[in-house]
Write a protein that holds these residues in place. Structure first.
Motif, PDB file in Angstrom:
ATOM      1  N   UNK A   1     -44.117 -35.416  19.605  1.00  0.00           N
ATOM      2  CA  UNK A   1     -44.266 -35.951  18.259  1.00  0.00           C
ATOM      3  C   UNK A   1     -43.970 -34.928  17.168  1.00  0.00           C
ATOM      4  N   UNK A   2     -44.532 -33.726  17.319  1.00  0.00           N
ATOM      5  CA  UNK A   2     -44.550 -32.774  16.215  1.00  0.00           C
ATOM      6  C   UNK A   2     -43.911 -31.423  16.534  1.00  0.00           C
ATOM      7  N   UNK A   3     -43.536 -31.200  17.781  1.00  0.00           N
ATOM      8  CA  UNK A   3     -43.104 -29.858  18.148  1.00  0.00           C
ATOM      9  C   UNK A   3     -44.285 -28.909  18.090  1.00  0.00           C
ATOM     10  N   UNK A   4     -44.032 -27.663  17.766  1.00  0.00           N
ATOM     11  CA  UNK A   4     -45.113 -26.670  17.707  1.00  0.00           C
ATOM     12  C   UNK A   4     -45.604 -26.464  16.280  1.00  0.00           C
ATOM     13  N   UNK A   5     -45.302 -27.406  15.377  1.00  0.00           N
ATOM     14  CA  UNK A   5     -45.554 -27.203  13.959  1.00  0.00           C
ATOM     15  C   UNK A   5     -46.996 -27.232  13.494  1.00  0.00           C
ATOM     16  N   UNK A   6     -47.720 -28.349  13.634  1.00  0.00           N
ATOM     17  CA  UNK A   6     -49.041 -28.438  13.009  1.00  0.00           C
ATOM     18  C   UNK A   6     -50.061 -27.497  13.653  1.00  0.00           C
ATOM     19  N   UNK A   7     -51.021 -27.063  12.844  1.00  0.00           N
ATOM     20  CA  UNK A   7     -52.157 -26.302  13.362  1.00  0.00           C
ATOM     21  C   UNK A   7     -53.108 -27.269  14.049  1.00  0.00           C
ATOM     22  N   UNK A   8     -53.373 -27.027  15.321  1.00  0.00           N
ATOM     23  CA  UNK A   8     -54.168 -27.942  16.154  1.00  0.00           C
ATOM     24  C   UNK A   8     -55.544 -27.338  16.401  1.00  0.00           C
ATOM     25  N   UNK A   9     -56.563 -28.165  16.393  1.00  0.00           N
ATOM     26  CA  UNK A   9     -57.887 -27.727  16.811  1.00  0.00           C
ATOM     27  C   UNK A   9     -58.567 -28.840  17.587  1.00  0.00           C
ATOM     28  N   UNK A  10     -59.554 -28.451  18.404  1.00  0.00           N
ATOM     29  CA  UNK A  10     -60.471 -29.407  19.006  1.00  0.00           C
ATOM     30  C   UNK A  10     -61.889 -28.935  18.722  1.00  0.00           C
ATOM     31  N   UNK A  11     -62.614 -29.720  17.954  1.00  0.00           N
ATOM     32  CA  UNK A  11     -63.979 -29.342  17.606  1.00  0.00           C
ATOM     33  C   UNK A  11     -64.968 -29.640  18.731  1.00  0.00           C
ATOM     34  N   UNK A  12     -64.482 -30.245  19.821  1.00  0.00           N
ATOM     35  CA  UNK A  12     -65.355 -30.466  20.979  1.00  0.00           C
ATOM     36  C   UNK A  12     -65.759 -29.151  21.649  1.00  0.00           C
ATOM     37  N   UNK A  13     -65.015 -28.082  21.377  1.00  0.00           N
ATOM     38  CA  UNK A  13     -65.433 -26.785  21.885  1.00  0.00           C
ATOM     39  C   UNK A  13     -66.784 -26.373  21.339  1.00  0.00           C
ATOM     40  N   UNK A  14     -67.086 -26.782  20.112  1.00  0.00           N
ATOM     41  CA  UNK A  14     -68.380 -26.488  19.487  1.00  0.00           C
ATOM     42  C   UNK A  14     -69.380 -27.611  19.741  1.00  0.00           C
ATOM     43  N   UNK A  15     -68.962 -28.852  19.505  1.00  0.00           N
ATOM     44  CA  UNK A  15     -69.886 -29.991  19.459  1.00  0.00           C
ATOM     45  C   UNK A  15     -70.056 -30.715  20.779  1.00  0.00           C
ATOM     46  N   UNK A  16     -69.224 -30.385  21.793  1.00  0.00           N
ATOM     47  CA  UNK A  16     -69.211 -31.211  22.979  1.00  0.00           C
ATOM     48  C   UNK A  16     -68.543 -32.541  22.678  1.00  0.00           C
ATOM     49  N   UNK A  17     -68.620 -33.440  23.642  1.00  0.00           N
ATOM     50  CA  UNK A  17     -67.963 -34.746  23.510  1.00  0.00           C
ATOM     51  C   UNK A  17     -69.021 -35.804  23.240  1.00  0.00           C
ATOM     52  N   UNK A  18     -69.044 -36.302  22.012  1.00  0.00           N
ATOM     53  CA  UNK A  18     -70.047 -37.288  21.602  1.00  0.00           C
ATOM     54  C   UNK A  18     -69.628 -38.718  21.919  1.00  0.00           C
ATOM     55  N   UNK A  19     -68.701 -38.881  22.850  1.00  0.00           N
ATOM     56  CA  UNK A  19     -68.330 -40.195  23.387  1.00  0.00           C
ATOM     57  C   UNK A  19     -67.922 -41.142  22.260  1.00  0.00           C
ATOM     58  N   UNK A  20     -68.599 -42.276  22.107  1.00  0.00           N
ATOM     59  CA  UNK A  20     -68.183 -43.267  21.117  1.00  0.00           C
ATOM     60  C   UNK A  20     -68.282 -42.812  19.679  1.00  0.00           C
TER      61      UNK A  20
END
Length: 405
Positions: free
Chosen positions: A318-337
């Motif tokens: 979709x975007x190549x390597x352009x946008x800055x990506x993050x996943x906040x699940x590293x801090x918050x875990x996976x809150x499911x729904x």
């Protein structure tokens, strides 16, 4: 097309109670995972739960008797969001105020507790409030009761995409002129022995029991599963002309929404990422934006081996390597729904603050993942548009696009 504005938000997460505490926690990049006494003796005995949450203090003295935790978290987030938006429910036209909340599980803690009571003490020990405490729709129902919102009242259940789906439906209600204001988000309190065991039996959870804080590591070469979490986020959505007319502070524009189904497998994502790519293109088209307009992606990024690689491949297409990506699940875990709504709120704050939070525990990025993943420290800069991804079991995909106000 009339733009939809985000005028308020509320957050209750493993990083803290309130949007300010949550934002500070994710920007610090320290995992909230810790050993959970309620999971003692299980194969996975750690989680990301909301610290210091007191229903009597944060909701009301009767709350323990009539609400499951997933409702308590949502009421707290909804009240913060409405106050943040500058609304007073005593004065609004409730018939034009809708509520749409995502929830995948409902009151699982109540269900388990009441099942034990019946097994140990017989049917007479079961609460007469069992059903209204556990059914998922009561999260939206209770918000409506609390805030006098008598418009459309819905709960979406698209597994871990539920919160994002709720926001998309809420936007549709505004654009169709069914509502003038919609309180939209997600809530989940699924950290219970049965649910955790179910995910563990599937092999979905990290087994780093010796170091829970290092367990959720999205996009890292050493990732081995997600850390279960809980929380709630509620966003106040209004048509932008209405928000400006009342002098509201607009945090961001909710510009686009796309959804699709993989139609591939009960739990595994489509290896080609076809549904994710379609949902993203639909969301971008809805927003009137091109892939090169996107500066940031808040990834689904669960820290499972399969999800992260497939999502990364789709983002590359979709975007190549352009946008800055993050996943906040590293801090918050996976809150499911609730995860999709929490991450949508964080995407809004990212645009507003010009700050991309780091991905916690990303020490050695998987060489198969060719993305610009932010790690170590927040990254600052001017951001114009962001994508927030959410995917769920059953092949559910929901993609949201936000633009700076």
């Amino acid at each position: 097309m009339t733009a939809v504005a985000v005028t308020g938000l509320g957050l209750v997460t493993a990083a803290g109670i309130g949007a300010q505490a949550t934002w500070a926690g994710v920007c610090a990049g320290r995992s909230a995972a810790r050993r959970d006494p309620n999971l003692a003796g299980l194969a996975v005995d750690f989680s990301c739960t909301v610290p210091g949450f007191d229903p009597a203090l944060h909701v009301g003295t009767r709350s323990r008797l009539i609400h499951d935790r997933f409702v308590q978290l949502a009421l707290t987030a909804a009240r913060e969001a409405v106050a943040d938006a500058g609304h007073d429910p005593a004065g609004w036209d409730g018939a034009r105020v809708g509520v749409v909340v995502g929830c995948g599980l409902g009151g699982v803690a109540t269900w388990e507790r009441q099942q034990r009571a019946m097994t140990e003490n017989g049917p007479g020990s079961v609460s007469a409030l069992l059903i209204p405490m556990l059914v998922p729709n009561m999260v939206a129902g209770n918000i409506a009761i609390d805030l006098k919102a008598t418009g459309p009242n819905l709960v979406t259940a698209t597994a871990c995409a539920s919160g994002a789906t709720a926001l998309g439906i809420a936007r549709d209600l505004l654009l169709a002129d069914r509502c003038d204001i919609v309180l939209a988000g997600g809530s989940e309190a699924g950290v219970s022995p049965l649910i955790v065991t179910g995910f563990a039996q599937m092999g979905a959870l990290s087994r780093r029991t010796d170091d829970p804080a290092a367990a959720s590591r999205p996009f890292d070469a050493g990732r081995d599963g997600f850390v279960i979490g809980e929380g709630s986020a509620v966003l106040v959505l209004e048509r932008e002309p209405d928000a400006r007319a009342r002098g509201a502070h607009i945090r961001a524009r909710f510009a686009g929404y796309g959804a699709s189904a993989d139609a591939h497998h009960l739990t595994a994502p489509d290896p080609q990422g076809t549904g994710v790519i379609k949902a993203t293109y639909d969301a971008l088209r809805d927003a009137g934006l091109a892939p090169e307009d996107i500066d940031h992606v808040n990834a689904h990024g669960t820290s499972t081996p399969l999800n992260d690689e497939i999502e990364a491949n789709a983002l590359g297409v979709l975007f190549g390597a352009g946008p800055a990506v993050t996943s906040t699940k590293g801090v918050l875990g996976h809150a499911l729904g609730a995860a999709g709504a929490i991450e949508a709120a964080l995407s809004v704050l990212t645009l507003q603050q010009g700050t991309v939070p780091p991905t916690a525990n990303l020490e050695h990025q998987d060489p198969k993942i060719d993305l610009d993943v932010v790690a170590g420290a927040p990254r600052h800069g001017r951001l114009k548009a962001a994508v927030s991804n959410s995917f769920g079991f059953g092949g559910q995909n929901a993609v949201l696009v936000f633009a700076a106000a």
